[in-house]
Each structure stands twice: as structure tokens, then as C-alpha cells.
Design a protein around this motif. Structure first.
Motif, short mmCIF file in Angstrom:
data_model
loop_
_atom_site.label_atom_id
_atom_site.label_comp_id
_atom_site.label_asym_id
_atom_site.label_seq_id
_atom_site.Cartn_x
_atom_site.Cartn_y
_atom_site.Cartn_z
N ARG A 237 3.33 -1.77 -2.30
CA ARG A 237 3.70 -1.22 -0.93
C ARG A 237 5.22 -1.17 -0.84
NH1 ARG A 237 0.40 0.13 3.54
NH2 ARG A 237 -0.93 -1.59 3.02
N ALA A 238 5.78 -2.36 -0.96
CA ALA A 238 7.33 -2.81 -0.97
C ALA A 238 8.11 -1.97 -2.11
CB ALA A 238 7.44 -4.07 -1.08
N LYS A 239 7.30 -1.62 -3.22
CA LYS A 239 8.14 -0.77 -4.25
C LYS A 239 7.88 0.70 -3.96
CE LYS A 239 7.67 -3.94 -8.21
NZ LYS A 239 8.21 -3.89 -9.36
N GLY A 240 7.34 1.19 -3.03
CA GLY A 240 7.01 2.43 -2.26
C GLY A 240 5.79 3.08 -2.94
N CYS A 241 5.07 2.30 -3.56
CA CYS A 241 3.41 2.75 -4.06
C CYS A 241 2.66 3.31 -2.97
CB CYS A 241 2.87 1.70 -5.03
SG CYS A 241 3.81 1.26 -6.53
N ARG A 242 1.77 4.21 -3.30
CA ARG A 242 0.75 4.48 -2.43
C ARG A 242 -0.30 3.40 -2.78
NH1 ARG A 242 -2.05 10.36 -2.27
NH2 ARG A 242 -3.50 9.81 -0.50
N VAL A 243 -0.78 2.76 -1.91
CA VAL A 243 -2.00 1.87 -1.79
C VAL A 243 -3.41 2.16 -1.17
CG1 VAL A 243 -0.08 0.08 -2.11
CG2 VAL A 243 -1.22 0.46 0.10
N LEU A 244 -4.22 1.43 -1.74
CA LEU A 244 -5.51 1.64 -1.13
C LEU A 244 -6.24 0.10 -1.30
CD1 LEU A 244 -8.05 3.51 -0.47
CD2 LEU A 244 -8.65 3.00 -2.91
N PRO A 245 -6.56 -0.40 0.27
CA PRO A 245 -7.04 -1.60 0.29
C PRO A 245 -8.47 -1.75 0.22
CG PRO A 245 -6.06 -0.77 2.24
CD PRO A 245 -6.20 0.25 1.49
N GLY A 246 -9.01 -2.78 0.01
CA GLY A 246 -10.50 -3.12 -0.61
C GLY A 246 -11.49 -3.06 0.60
N THR A 247 -11.06 -2.81 1.73
CA THR A 247 -12.07 -2.59 3.03
C THR A 247 -12.88 -1.31 2.63
OG1 THR A 247 -9.82 -1.57 3.95
CG2 THR A 247 -10.70 -3.81 4.75
N GLY A 248 -12.28 -0.04 2.24
CA GLY A 248 -12.80 1.05 2.14
C GLY A 248 -14.29 0.82 1.29
N MET A 249 -14.16 0.19 0.21
CA MET A 249 -15.28 -0.15 -0.60
C MET A 249 -16.29 -0.86 -0.03
SD MET A 249 -15.34 -1.87 -4.40
CE MET A 249 -16.82 -2.40 -5.32
N ALA A 250 -15.92 -1.80 0.75
CA ALA A 250 -16.78 -2.51 1.56
C ALA A 250 -17.72 -1.90 2.74
CB ALA A 250 -16.23 -4.01 2.16
#
Ligand code: NAD
Length: 278
Positions: A237-250
Motif C-alpha cells: 500500500r505504501a508503494k501505491g499498489c492496489r491491495v486485497l486483504p484476507g478478510t474477503g476470503m474468510a
């Protein structure tokens, strides 16, 4: 609905509340029990006995987690296509005297990815971790259109075996094991990275890929969700990437399991809100 979760060390699982609150919101009476095999009362009981007891007590289904996702297969009458491809079951539907095994981890990651990283490039993805969850994630990535999958695992044989498994089950995806991220430089850099190793968990801090490998043009997903923001996601995130946390899968694995147990659609936003309320 009468359901439960069988596993070890599962006392803090958020799954029971997600199911019971979703059922209540739909006006369904529901009991979802944690059936922790580490509890003294169950230490001498086998998985087979637990399954027979659940059936005898009229359970609609069970979720199954560590360490039973593979062992349970030998106790079932039928497997869904996804469960057969992955070789692991996390949801068992008990109906009409039959036990049918499903793998909702696969659908859970795929759905989380489709909603959270829609439109991202999926020509080439690096998957770190070829263990139990990694197998489901690899198949999910193939279902999300990934054309080339590079698999990194400290256990090289496991990575190679998963690559073969994916190519057998999902012929549209070319998969291969890589010994390190250094093997993926220049034009070989992936569009995205998925962490399916335990690295980044509160008890196992760190990252499976070096920070220098993460490029601002990449998207980065983690399936670890405790902590919610892992070191990998923070760095990306600090580098500006789009991120997806693990909560969605759970959350989505539970959404699908609810639908299998009850035959009714579940509301993902409501189940997500319950998950987040812990
Ligand atoms: P596992 O032990 O079966 O597999 C982990 C794999 O990662 C192993 O093959 C291991 O060799 C590899 N590995 C470990 N450290 C590595 C490193 N530094 N570099 C490369 N490979 C490495 O575990 P699992 O059941 O697959 O679970 C992995 C993680 O996924 C768990 O920590 C759990 O938190 C998370 N998980 C999340 C969800 C979810 O719904 N979000 C579901 C299941 C698992």
C-alpha cells in the motif's frame, strides 16, 4: 439451521457468529456450534464419530478446518467438482442420509478477488504458498482468468506438485514452480502477488517476498487476516499498489457455506459487518 465447525484450536473462530446472525436476519432459527476437538470432552473422539453424531442429531452441515480438511474426504459419499480438484473439503452438507463435501475456500477467494480487484491484469501472477489454502487459491486464480501462475514455496516439491495439479484441473492456466522471486525479473515480473503462506500472521511476522520485489504497478493480495493489515499489505500500500486483504476470503467462504447449508442466498455485506464487529 443446525451446523457446526470441527477443527482444533478454533475457539476464537468468527464463523459461528457470521452464520447465526445471517440466519437471524433472515428470520431463520439457527444454532452453529464450535466443535473443538482439543476440548477435553472430545479428545478421544474420532472425526468419523463426530460426523455420525452430527448426522444423528440432525445437523444440516459442518464446516471442517485444520487438521481435518483432507481426512474428512474418506468419510463422504460425494464431492463437488471444486472439492475434488483441490483435494480438500471445508464444508460438508448432510442431507437425505448423504454426506456431500465442498470447498468454499476456492469460491471464497475467487469472489473476494472478483469484487476487490476487478479489472486488474491477470496475465501472470505469483502465488507464495502451496499448502492447504494455497491449493484452493491457485484454482481460484485460474478461475479468475490467470493465464500464467508462478508458485513459490520453501518446499519446492510442493510448489511443483501444485503446478501440475492446476494444469491438470484448469488447462487454461500454465503453472510452474519458481525457486525465488529473483527468477521473475524484468519482463517476467508478475502483474500481481498473492500470499498464501502463514508469513505475516501476528505470531509469524515478516513477508514471503522481499519488499524490493514489489512494484507500484502490481496488485497484492494476502489471505492472512490476523492482523487485518499484514506487513505485506502495508508495504504494498505504501508503494501505491492496489491491495486485497484476507478478510474477503474468510467472509465469502462462509457466505457460500451458508447457502449450501440452508439453500438460501446469504447477504455478503451483512456477514462482512458481523465479521468486522469482532
Ligand atoms: P499450510 O501450512 O498448509 O501451508 C503453508 C505453505 O506455505 C507451506 O507449503 C509452506 O512450505 C509455505 N511457506 C511457509 N513460509 C514460506 C515462505 N517464507 N516462503 C514460501 N513459502 C512458505 O497452511 P495453510 O493452511 O495453507 O494456511 C496458510 C495461511 O493462510 C494461514 O496462515 C492462514 O492464516 C491463512 N488462511 C486464510 C484463509 C482465509 O479465509 N482468509 C483461509 C485459510 C488459510
Amino acid at each position: 439451521m443446525l451446523a457446526g465447525l470441527i477443527g482444533r484450536g478454533i475457539a476464537l473462530s468468527r464463523t459461528p457468529r457470521m452464520h447465526m446472525e445471517e440466519a437471524a436476519a433472515q428470520g431463520l432459527g439457527a444454532v452453529y456450534r464450535i466443535l473443538d476437538m482439543d476440548e477435553p470432552a472430545r479428545r478421544e473422539i474420532t472425526l468419523k464419530t463426530m460426523l455420525e453424531s452430527a448426522e444423528a442429531c440432525g445437523f444440516d452441515g459442518l464446516n471442517v478446518t485444520y487438521p481435518y480438511k483432507i481426512e474428512v474426504i474418506g468419510l463422504l459419499d460425494e464431492l463437488s467438482d471444486n472439492a475434488r480438484a483441490v483435494g480438500a473439503v471445508n464444508t460438508v452438507v448432510l442431507r437425505d442420509g448423504r454426506r456431500v463435501g465442498h470447498n468454499t475456500d476456492l469460491w471464497g477467494f475467487a469472489e473476494s478477488f472478483r469484487r476487490g480487484l476487478a479489472g486488474e491484469a491477470v496475465e501472470h501472477v505469483l502465488l507464495a504458498g502451496a499448502g492447504g489454502a494455497g491449493v484452493a487459491v491457485a484454482h481460484a486464480l485460474a478461475d479468475c482468468g490467470v493465464r500464467r501462475l508462478s508458485i513459490l514455496d520453501t518446499d519446492a516439491a510442493r510448489a511443483a506438485q501444485l503446478a501440475e495439479q492446476v494444469m491438470t484441473n484448469r488447462p487454461g492456466t500454465v503453472a510452474g514452480a519458481v525457486p525465488s522471486t529473483e527468477a521473475l525479473s524484468g519482463a517476467d515480473r508478475p502483474d500481481g502477488i498473492v500470499n498464501a503462506t502463514p508469513m505475516g500472521m501476528a505470531k509469524l511476522p515478516g513477508m514471503a517476498v522481499p519488499a524490493s520485489f514489489i512494484d507500484p504497478a502490481m496488485w497484492v493480495a494476502d489471505i492472512v487476516y490476523f492482523p487485518l493489515e499484514t506487513e505485506l499489505l502495508r508495504t504494498a500500500r505504501a508503494k501505491g499498489c492496489r491491495v486485497l486483504p484476507g478478510t474477503g476470503m474468510a467472509v465469502f467462504q462462509a457466505v457460500r457455506a451458508f447457502e449450501l447449508f440452508t439453500g438460501r442466498p446469504a447477504c455478503p455485506d451483512r456477514m462482512r459487518a458481523t465479521f468486522d464487529a469482532f
